[in-house]
Scaffold this motif. Sequence first.
Motif, PDB file in Angstrom:
ATOM      1  N   ASN A 134      48.933 -26.136  -1.403  1.00  0.00           N
ATOM      2  CA  ASN A 134      47.765 -25.038  -1.483  1.00  0.00           C
ATOM      3  C   ASN A 134      47.595 -24.138  -0.040  1.00  0.00           C
ATOM      4  O   ASN A 134      46.957 -22.983  -0.035  1.00  0.00           O
ATOM      5  CB  ASN A 134      46.397 -25.996  -1.422  1.00  0.00           C
ATOM      6  CG  ASN A 134      46.501 -26.498  -2.698  1.00  0.00           C
ATOM      7  OD1 ASN A 134      46.566 -26.211  -3.710  1.00  0.00           O
ATOM      8  ND2 ASN A 134      46.599 -28.037  -2.731  1.00  0.00           N
ATOM      9  N   SER A 135      48.140 -24.547   0.931  1.00  0.00           N
ATOM     10  CA  SER A 135      47.939 -23.824   2.354  1.00  0.00           C
ATOM     11  C   SER A 135      49.169 -23.933   3.137  1.00  0.00           C
ATOM     12  O   SER A 135      49.884 -24.890   3.082  1.00  0.00           O
ATOM     13  CB  SER A 135      46.539 -24.417   3.149  1.00  0.00           C
ATOM     14  OG  SER A 135      47.005 -25.559   3.543  1.00  0.00           O
ATOM     15  N   GLY A 136      49.224 -23.210   4.043  1.00  0.00           N
ATOM     16  CA  GLY A 136      50.208 -23.048   5.103  1.00  0.00           C
ATOM     17  C   GLY A 136      50.409 -24.425   5.809  1.00  0.00           C
ATOM     18  O   GLY A 136      51.412 -25.110   6.065  1.00  0.00           O
ATOM     19  N   ALA A 137      49.219 -24.862   6.371  1.00  0.00           N
ATOM     20  CA  ALA A 137      48.972 -26.066   7.007  1.00  0.00           C
ATOM     21  C   ALA A 137      49.779 -27.179   6.088  1.00  0.00           C
ATOM     22  O   ALA A 137      50.534 -28.062   6.689  1.00  0.00           O
ATOM     23  CB  ALA A 137      47.984 -26.448   7.359  1.00  0.00           C
ATOM     24  N   GLU A 138      49.269 -27.413   4.853  1.00  0.00           N
ATOM     25  CA  GLU A 138      49.656 -28.158   4.025  1.00  0.00           C
ATOM     26  C   GLU A 138      51.300 -28.367   3.800  1.00  0.00           C
ATOM     27  O   GLU A 138      52.081 -29.295   3.691  1.00  0.00           O
ATOM     28  CB  GLU A 138      48.883 -28.235   2.696  1.00  0.00           C
ATOM     29  CG  GLU A 138      49.122 -29.685   1.933  1.00  0.00           C
ATOM     30  CD  GLU A 138      48.396 -29.418   0.660  1.00  0.00           C
ATOM     31  OE1 GLU A 138      48.665 -30.255  -0.414  1.00  0.00           O
ATOM     32  OE2 GLU A 138      47.838 -28.435   0.228  1.00  0.00           O
ATOM     33  N   TYR A 163      52.120 -21.727  16.379  1.00  0.00           N
ATOM     34  CA  TYR A 163      50.944 -21.808  15.379  1.00  0.00           C
ATOM     35  C   TYR A 163      51.402 -22.413  14.014  1.00  0.00           C
ATOM     36  O   TYR A 163      52.255 -21.732  13.543  1.00  0.00           O
ATOM     37  CB  TYR A 163      50.034 -20.743  15.430  1.00  0.00           C
ATOM     38  CG  TYR A 163      48.997 -20.910  14.409  1.00  0.00           C
ATOM     39  CD1 TYR A 163      47.734 -21.284  15.093  1.00  0.00           C
ATOM     40  CD2 TYR A 163      48.882 -20.805  13.168  1.00  0.00           C
ATOM     41  CE1 TYR A 163      46.537 -21.754  14.325  1.00  0.00           C
ATOM     42  CE2 TYR A 163      47.736 -21.188  12.337  1.00  0.00           C
ATOM     43  CZ  TYR A 163      46.561 -21.492  13.047  1.00  0.00           C
ATOM     44  OH  TYR A 163      45.459 -22.096  12.086  1.00  0.00           O
ATOM     45  N   HIS A 164      51.076 -23.299  13.800  1.00  0.00           N
ATOM     46  CA  HIS A 164      51.383 -24.273  12.235  1.00  0.00           C
ATOM     47  C   HIS A 164      50.214 -24.506  11.502  1.00  0.00           C
ATOM     48  O   HIS A 164      50.481 -25.021  10.497  1.00  0.00           O
ATOM     49  CB  HIS A 164      52.179 -25.359  12.759  1.00  0.00           C
ATOM     50  CG  HIS A 164      53.792 -24.688  13.553  1.00  0.00           C
ATOM     51  ND1 HIS A 164      54.342 -24.215  12.708  1.00  0.00           N
ATOM     52  CD2 HIS A 164      53.874 -24.806  14.832  1.00  0.00           C
ATOM     53  CE1 HIS A 164      55.432 -23.709  13.833  1.00  0.00           C
ATOM     54  NE2 HIS A 164      55.138 -24.399  14.860  1.00  0.00           N
ATOM     55  N   GLY A 165      48.852 -24.397  12.177  1.00  0.00           N
ATOM     56  CA  GLY A 165      47.670 -24.787  11.255  1.00  0.00           C
ATOM     57  C   GLY A 165      46.823 -25.581  11.990  1.00  0.00           C
ATOM     58  O   GLY A 165      46.944 -25.883  13.231  1.00  0.00           O
ATOM     59  N   ARG A 166      45.934 -26.023  11.002  1.00  0.00           N
ATOM     60  CA  ARG A 166      44.626 -26.640  11.802  1.00  0.00           C
ATOM     61  C   ARG A 166      44.293 -28.232  11.265  1.00  0.00           C
ATOM     62  O   ARG A 166      43.269 -28.606  11.708  1.00  0.00           O
ATOM     63  CB  ARG A 166      43.330 -25.997  11.389  1.00  0.00           C
ATOM     64  CG  ARG A 166      43.300 -24.574  12.070  1.00  0.00           C
ATOM     65  CD  ARG A 166      42.261 -23.660  11.337  1.00  0.00           C
ATOM     66  NE  ARG A 166      41.930 -22.249  11.926  1.00  0.00           N
ATOM     67  CZ  ARG A 166      41.245 -21.875  12.932  1.00  0.00           C
ATOM     68  NH1 ARG A 166      40.417 -22.969  13.350  1.00  0.00           N
ATOM     69  NH2 ARG A 166      41.364 -20.722  13.303  1.00  0.00           N
ATOM     70  N   GLY A 236      53.576 -15.649  15.068  1.00  0.00           N
ATOM     71  CA  GLY A 236      52.274 -15.104  14.388  1.00  0.00           C
ATOM     72  C   GLY A 236      50.962 -15.065  15.331  1.00  0.00           C
ATOM     73  O   GLY A 236      50.780 -14.257  16.461  1.00  0.00           O
ATOM     74  N   GLU A 237      50.225 -16.081  15.364  1.00  0.00           N
ATOM     75  CA  GLU A 237      49.291 -16.408  16.268  1.00  0.00           C
ATOM     76  C   GLU A 237      49.371 -16.228  17.728  1.00  0.00           C
ATOM     77  O   GLU A 237      48.521 -15.567  18.580  1.00  0.00           O
ATOM     78  CB  GLU A 237      48.339 -17.489  15.836  1.00  0.00           C
ATOM     79  CG  GLU A 237      48.106 -17.919  14.398  1.00  0.00           C
ATOM     80  CD  GLU A 237      47.241 -16.920  13.926  1.00  0.00           C
ATOM     81  OE1 GLU A 237      47.531 -16.144  12.904  1.00  0.00           O
ATOM     82  OE2 GLU A 237      46.119 -16.500  14.383  1.00  0.00           O
ATOM     83  N   GLY A 238      50.515 -16.747  18.063  1.00  0.00           N
ATOM     84  CA  GLY A 238      51.116 -16.669  19.269  1.00  0.00           C
ATOM     85  C   GLY A 238      51.268 -15.487  20.104  1.00  0.00           C
ATOM     86  O   GLY A 238      51.398 -15.367  21.379  1.00  0.00           O
ATOM     87  N   ALA A 264      62.177 -23.302   9.482  1.00  0.00           N
ATOM     88  CA  ALA A 264      61.497 -22.064   9.877  1.00  0.00           C
ATOM     89  C   ALA A 264      60.285 -22.008   9.132  1.00  0.00           C
ATOM     90  O   ALA A 264      60.005 -21.981   7.778  1.00  0.00           O
ATOM     91  CB  ALA A 264      62.480 -20.792   9.180  1.00  0.00           C
ATOM     92  N   ASP A 265      59.202 -21.835   9.913  1.00  0.00           N
ATOM     93  CA  ASP A 265      57.903 -21.543   9.600  1.00  0.00           C
ATOM     94  C   ASP A 265      57.632 -20.011   9.375  1.00  0.00           C
ATOM     95  O   ASP A 265      57.269 -19.449  10.122  1.00  0.00           O
ATOM     96  CB  ASP A 265      56.832 -22.256  10.317  1.00  0.00           C
ATOM     97  CG  ASP A 265      55.381 -22.007   9.880  1.00  0.00           C
ATOM     98  OD1 ASP A 265      55.172 -21.310   8.702  1.00  0.00           O
ATOM     99  OD2 ASP A 265      54.329 -22.780  10.535  1.00  0.00           O
ATOM    100  N   GLU A 266      57.804 -19.718   7.767  1.00  0.00           N
ATOM    101  CA  GLU A 266      57.550 -18.213   7.437  1.00  0.00           C
ATOM    102  C   GLU A 266      56.375 -18.049   6.845  1.00  0.00           C
ATOM    103  O   GLU A 266      56.193 -17.231   5.992  1.00  0.00           O
ATOM    104  CB  GLU A 266      58.941 -17.962   6.933  1.00  0.00           C
ATOM    105  CG  GLU A 266      60.144 -17.886   7.474  1.00  0.00           C
ATOM    106  CD  GLU A 266      61.010 -16.563   7.399  1.00  0.00           C
ATOM    107  OE1 GLU A 266      60.273 -15.463   7.328  1.00  0.00           O
ATOM    108  OE2 GLU A 266      62.296 -16.636   7.820  1.00  0.00           O
TER     109      GLU A 266
HETATM  110  C1  PLP Z   1      48.376 -19.240   9.063  1.00  0.00           C
HETATM  111  C2  PLP Z   1      49.608 -20.022   9.376  1.00  0.00           C
HETATM  112  C3  PLP Z   1      49.717 -21.474   9.051  1.00  0.00           C
HETATM  113  C4  PLP Z   1      48.761 -22.132   8.598  1.00  0.00           C
HETATM  114  O1  PLP Z   1      48.339 -21.462   7.205  1.00  0.00           O
HETATM  115  P1  PLP Z   1      47.149 -21.982   6.628  1.00  0.00           P
HETATM  116  O2  PLP Z   1      47.056 -21.515   5.058  1.00  0.00           O
HETATM  117  O3  PLP Z   1      46.121 -21.319   7.313  1.00  0.00           O
HETATM  118  O4  PLP Z   1      46.885 -23.442   6.554  1.00  0.00           O
HETATM  119  C5  PLP Z   1      50.934 -22.157   9.393  1.00  0.00           C
HETATM  120  N1  PLP Z   1      51.977 -21.330  10.100  1.00  0.00           N
HETATM  121  C6  PLP Z   1      52.061 -20.154  10.244  1.00  0.00           C
HETATM  122  C7  PLP Z   1      53.050 -19.265  10.918  1.00  0.00           C
HETATM  123  C8  PLP Z   1      50.701 -19.315  10.059  1.00  0.00           C
HETATM  124  O5  PLP Z   1      50.524 -18.054  10.360  1.00  0.00           O
END
Ligand code: PLP
Length: 449
Positions: A134-138, A163-166, A236-238, A264-266
């Motif tokens: 569902n989400s990037g973090a997941e 940055y990889h999520g919350r 990204g966030e970094g 790779a976290d894309e």
């Molecule tokens: C936004 C982001 C995440 C987290 O994604 P969510 O959908 O907010 O959980 C993880 N990795 C990267 C590189 C991101 O930019």
Amino acid sequence: MTSTPTIPLGGPTLPQERRVVTAIPGPRSEELLARKAAAVPAGVGHTAPIHAVAAGGGVVVDADGNSLIDLGSGIAVTSVGNAHPAVVAAVQAQVAQFTHTCFMVSPYESYVAVAEALNRLAPGDHEKKTALFNSGAEAVENAVKIARKATGRSAVVAFDHGYHGRTNLTMALTAKSMPYKSGFGPFAPEVYRAPMSYPFRDGLSGADAAARSISLIEKQIGADNLAAVIIEPIQGEGGFIVPADGFLPALADWCREHGVVFIADEVQTGFARTGAMFASEHFGIVPDLITTAKGIAAGLPLAAVTGRAEIMDASHPGGLGGTYGGNPVACAAALAAIDAFENDGLIERARQLGEHLTTRLEALRAADPRVGEVRGLGAMIAAEFVDPETGAPDAALTAAVAKACIAQGVIVLTCGTYGNVIRFLPPLAISDELLDDGLDVVAAALAAA
Ligand SMILES: *Cc1c(COP(=O)(O)O)cnc(C)c1O
């Protein structure tokens, strides 16, 4: 304005223009912000002090009838344009057909079709498989699970500024304390941090930066204990940090030699954003696993882990999944979005937008030494603001420029470990005229700051 404006329809019917008819926030947004403050916890912040009622293409219309230029795409999500007509049609058709079965209970074709598309599009011609979430973090959490299961090892390396999520594991992987981690620990164990290549600040070649990181990994963790290395090809966030040439290939090669899964976290860089379907392609790397989310489904919640079939298949049946992962409505949106990426020339458009953004921002930098660096790839471009004397990050200037832009009807996002970066993530559907109007506002805001 005192009367409530008629709510415009979203999508292509919205005029692609900046239109500021009240102060921002206007009275209706003020009312809604007061309700938000009373009903929603303070921890859930907002960038633009408005409430949206419609959006289409490259604009967001607020509750007071202001039309704001969207240079953030809801954090790199609405890449195909907000309320893209083909996405809207696909979602409407799917929602009328069925809304949910749970793929783990009664599978359906659209999930499989999204997996097939990702397997085809992800770099490398090896056999691939994809699981949806569902989400990037997941997706990141699951990539780590999959890598641990496949290697039988537990340690994971992430990078400075990453940055990889919350969620709990992804907070541990994320570098920055405020606002992402502070007070929310204890964090997941067996997560280690290595230095990133940050050419503007470390001046190291890619080879030297990689040697520094690899030495730390070998000395402090040991390859035999390491399940995975996870890295954003462009952070990204970094702060939209583009590593020096050679850094990512050297890391990927080291991982291959030592049986370490290279992830790779894309989530932010994927799906045409950087002028390639995946940013990994620019660096000539073939990751073992790739996480995607954000741009994949044009605003519906969907995320994926795509990777080498033998790694993906290491988990036992029932070990991966979730109630909503790969929801059919989100999959319908993703299939329509993928079609748009491939057939509407959006990869090429991302490249053009990147050239346009870079040219305009480099002109600002030439005229104003407070713009320390302009960097990024495709429609993922940032400007880093500094004290011209010392080169020290200037977060106050950055915040002032971003705030002034929003007050003038241009949504821009900041980022960076030091909070001194403005990032541009326009929808790939934005017109040159709209982008130029937005960038004129940015230039004026900088001149006035
Ligand atoms: C936004 C982001 C995440 C987290 O994604 P969510 O959908 O907010 O959980 C993880 N990795 C990267 C590189 C991101 O930019």
